[in-house]
Design a protein around this motif. Structure first.
Motif, short mmCIF file in Angstrom:
data_model
loop_
_atom_site.label_atom_id
_atom_site.label_comp_id
_atom_site.label_asym_id
_atom_site.label_seq_id
_atom_site.Cartn_x
_atom_site.Cartn_y
_atom_site.Cartn_z
N VAL A 102 0.86 -1.21 0.11
CA VAL A 102 0.05 0.11 -0.13
C VAL A 102 0.78 1.17 0.04
CG1 VAL A 102 -1.55 1.43 1.39
CG2 VAL A 102 -1.99 -1.08 1.11
N ALA A 103 1.83 1.22 0.95
CA ALA A 103 2.97 2.42 0.92
C ALA A 103 3.40 2.71 -0.45
CB ALA A 103 3.83 2.34 2.05
N ALA A 104 4.20 1.46 -1.10
CA ALA A 104 4.70 1.49 -2.44
C ALA A 104 3.96 2.13 -3.30
CB ALA A 104 5.16 0.27 -2.89
N LEU A 105 2.61 1.63 -3.47
CA LEU A 105 1.54 2.13 -4.40
C LEU A 105 1.16 3.74 -4.05
CD1 LEU A 105 -0.85 -0.80 -4.58
CD2 LEU A 105 0.69 -0.33 -6.27
N ALA A 106 1.03 3.94 -2.91
CA ALA A 106 0.77 5.44 -2.66
C ALA A 106 1.83 6.41 -2.97
CB ALA A 106 0.43 5.32 -1.18
N ASN A 107 3.01 6.00 -3.15
CA ASN A 107 4.24 6.69 -3.49
C ASN A 107 4.29 7.02 -4.77
OD1 ASN A 107 5.18 7.53 -0.84
ND2 ASN A 107 5.84 5.45 -0.51
N ILE A 108 3.52 6.37 -5.57
CA ILE A 108 3.77 6.49 -7.11
C ILE A 108 3.10 7.76 -7.54
CG2 ILE A 108 2.94 5.65 -9.38
CD1 ILE A 108 2.99 2.85 -8.37
N GLU A 109 4.00 8.50 -8.17
CA GLU A 109 3.32 9.90 -8.94
C GLU A 109 2.40 9.58 -9.96
OE1 GLU A 109 6.06 12.72 -9.58
OE2 GLU A 109 7.31 12.47 -7.98
N SER A 110 1.23 9.89 -9.68
CA SER A 110 -0.06 9.51 -10.76
C SER A 110 -1.06 10.68 -10.57
CB SER A 110 -0.35 8.04 -10.62
OG SER A 110 -1.31 8.03 -11.59
N ASN A 111 -1.82 10.32 -11.85
CA ASN A 111 -2.96 11.62 -11.57
C ASN A 111 -4.16 10.85 -10.85
OD1 ASN A 111 -3.93 9.67 -13.69
ND2 ASN A 111 -4.10 10.98 -15.28
N ARG A 112 -4.10 9.44 -10.70
CA ARG A 112 -5.03 8.55 -9.90
C ARG A 112 -6.50 8.60 -10.49
NH1 ARG A 112 -2.63 7.38 -4.45
NH2 ARG A 112 -0.35 7.44 -5.14
N GLU A 113 -6.45 8.87 -11.87
CA GLU A 113 -7.65 8.62 -12.47
C GLU A 113 -8.39 7.40 -12.58
OE1 GLU A 113 -10.04 11.14 -13.84
OE2 GLU A 113 -8.61 12.71 -13.01
N PRO A 114 -9.54 6.91 -12.28
CA PRO A 114 -9.82 5.66 -12.08
C PRO A 114 -9.60 4.74 -13.40
CG PRO A 114 -11.54 7.23 -11.37
CD PRO A 114 -10.69 7.97 -11.81
N ILE A 115 -9.45 5.41 -14.70
CA ILE A 115 -9.18 4.63 -15.72
C ILE A 115 -7.59 4.55 -16.20
CG2 ILE A 115 -11.42 4.68 -16.69
CD1 ILE A 115 -10.15 6.89 -18.69
N SER A 116 -6.80 5.32 -15.29
CA SER A 116 -5.56 5.32 -15.76
C SER A 116 -4.91 4.00 -15.03
CB SER A 116 -4.79 6.60 -14.94
OG SER A 116 -5.31 7.82 -15.36
N LYS A 117 -3.90 3.61 -15.71
CA LYS A 117 -2.86 2.56 -15.29
C LYS A 117 -2.18 2.68 -14.09
CE LYS A 117 -2.52 -0.43 -19.35
NZ LYS A 117 -1.65 -0.99 -20.26
N VAL A 118 -2.00 1.95 -13.20
CA VAL A 118 -1.42 2.19 -11.98
C VAL A 118 0.24 2.32 -12.32
CG1 VAL A 118 -0.54 1.21 -9.82
CG2 VAL A 118 -2.86 0.96 -10.40
N PHE A 119 0.85 1.32 -12.96
CA PHE A 119 2.23 1.53 -13.52
C PHE A 119 2.31 2.00 -14.79
CE2 PHE A 119 1.35 -2.16 -10.85
CZ PHE A 119 2.00 -2.07 -9.55
N LYS A 120 3.23 2.94 -14.97
CA LYS A 120 3.35 3.72 -16.23
C LYS A 120 3.76 3.02 -17.35
CE LYS A 120 7.98 5.40 -15.37
NZ LYS A 120 8.68 6.66 -14.93
N TYR A 121 4.11 1.80 -17.41
CA TYR A 121 4.77 0.96 -18.16
C TYR A 121 3.66 0.58 -19.36
CZ TYR A 121 8.74 1.52 -15.28
OH TYR A 121 9.62 2.28 -14.51
#
Length: 197
Positions: A102-121
């Motif tokens: 949870v901490a690792a995911l929370a530290n990802i810089e992202s726009n957090r739009e529901p349809i956006s992928k969690v991982f940028k790759y």
């Protein structure tokens, strides 16, 4: 093996009679799984996206294709769960998110739009060059994406979790497959002490 599988499948569909095909000996090379220590070193020497991806695959047992398909709408931080669409078996499963993940995911810089992928790759190929660079920086053995999934199963089995539960948690169809593929003997003769502890 592929030819034998095709013949057996055709026979199951009544397209030909069942044939007995002798198997040739196949040398199986034992693959090395990642460990939690390896993952921690990897995370310490990678960018937040890549470190979280590695941690995600190790702690959920997700395949690389499944991890890269996770969208923010699939992640439920309040419940500590993530929906994983299992590409290989064609179903879905909910996986637990340990606090460190949870901490690792929370530290990802992202726009957090529901349809956006969690991982940028966009694919495993776009992540591979950066994945490989981490090995040298961290001073760790080069291991594949799949070694994270392998590590999940091996670590669970070594912690005493039965193969049926490991198969369910990691999205394998067969507990037998988990046991034969991911079960590794431990090289510690003193394990017999546990019998009387």
């Amino acid at each position: 093996m592929p030819t034998q599988a095709i013949i057996n499948h055709a026979a199951d569909m009544d397209l030909c009679p069942h044939l007995k095909v002798r198997r040739f000996p196949v040398e199986r090379k034992e693959k090395e799984p990642v460990t939690w220590e390896w993952v921690q070193k990897f995370m310490a020497h990678s960018n937040p996206h890549l470190g979280a991806l590695c941690c995600f695959m190790f702690l959920t047992g997700a395949r690389i294709s499944e991890a890269l398909s996770v969208h923010w709408e699939d992640v439920d931080f309040s419940e500590g769960k993530v929906l994983i669409r299992q590409t290989k078996v064609g179903s879905e499963r909910k996986a637990h998110l340990p606090a460190v993940l949870v901490a690792a995911l929370a530290n990802i810089e992202s726009n957090r739009e529901p349809i956006s992928k969690v991982f940028k790759y966009s694919s495993l190929h776009t992540a591979r060059p950066q994945w490989r660079k981490v090995f040298k920086r961290a001073g760790i053995k080069p291991l594949s994406y799949h070694a994270c999934r392998h590590g999940f199963a091996t670590a669970m089995l070594r912690k005493g979790i039965d193969p049926i539960t490991v198969a369910k948690l990691g999205g394998w169809k067969s507990a037998q497959h988990v046991f034969t593929t991911y079960g590794h003997a431990m090289n510690d003769e003193t394990l017999t002490d546990r019998i009387v502890d």
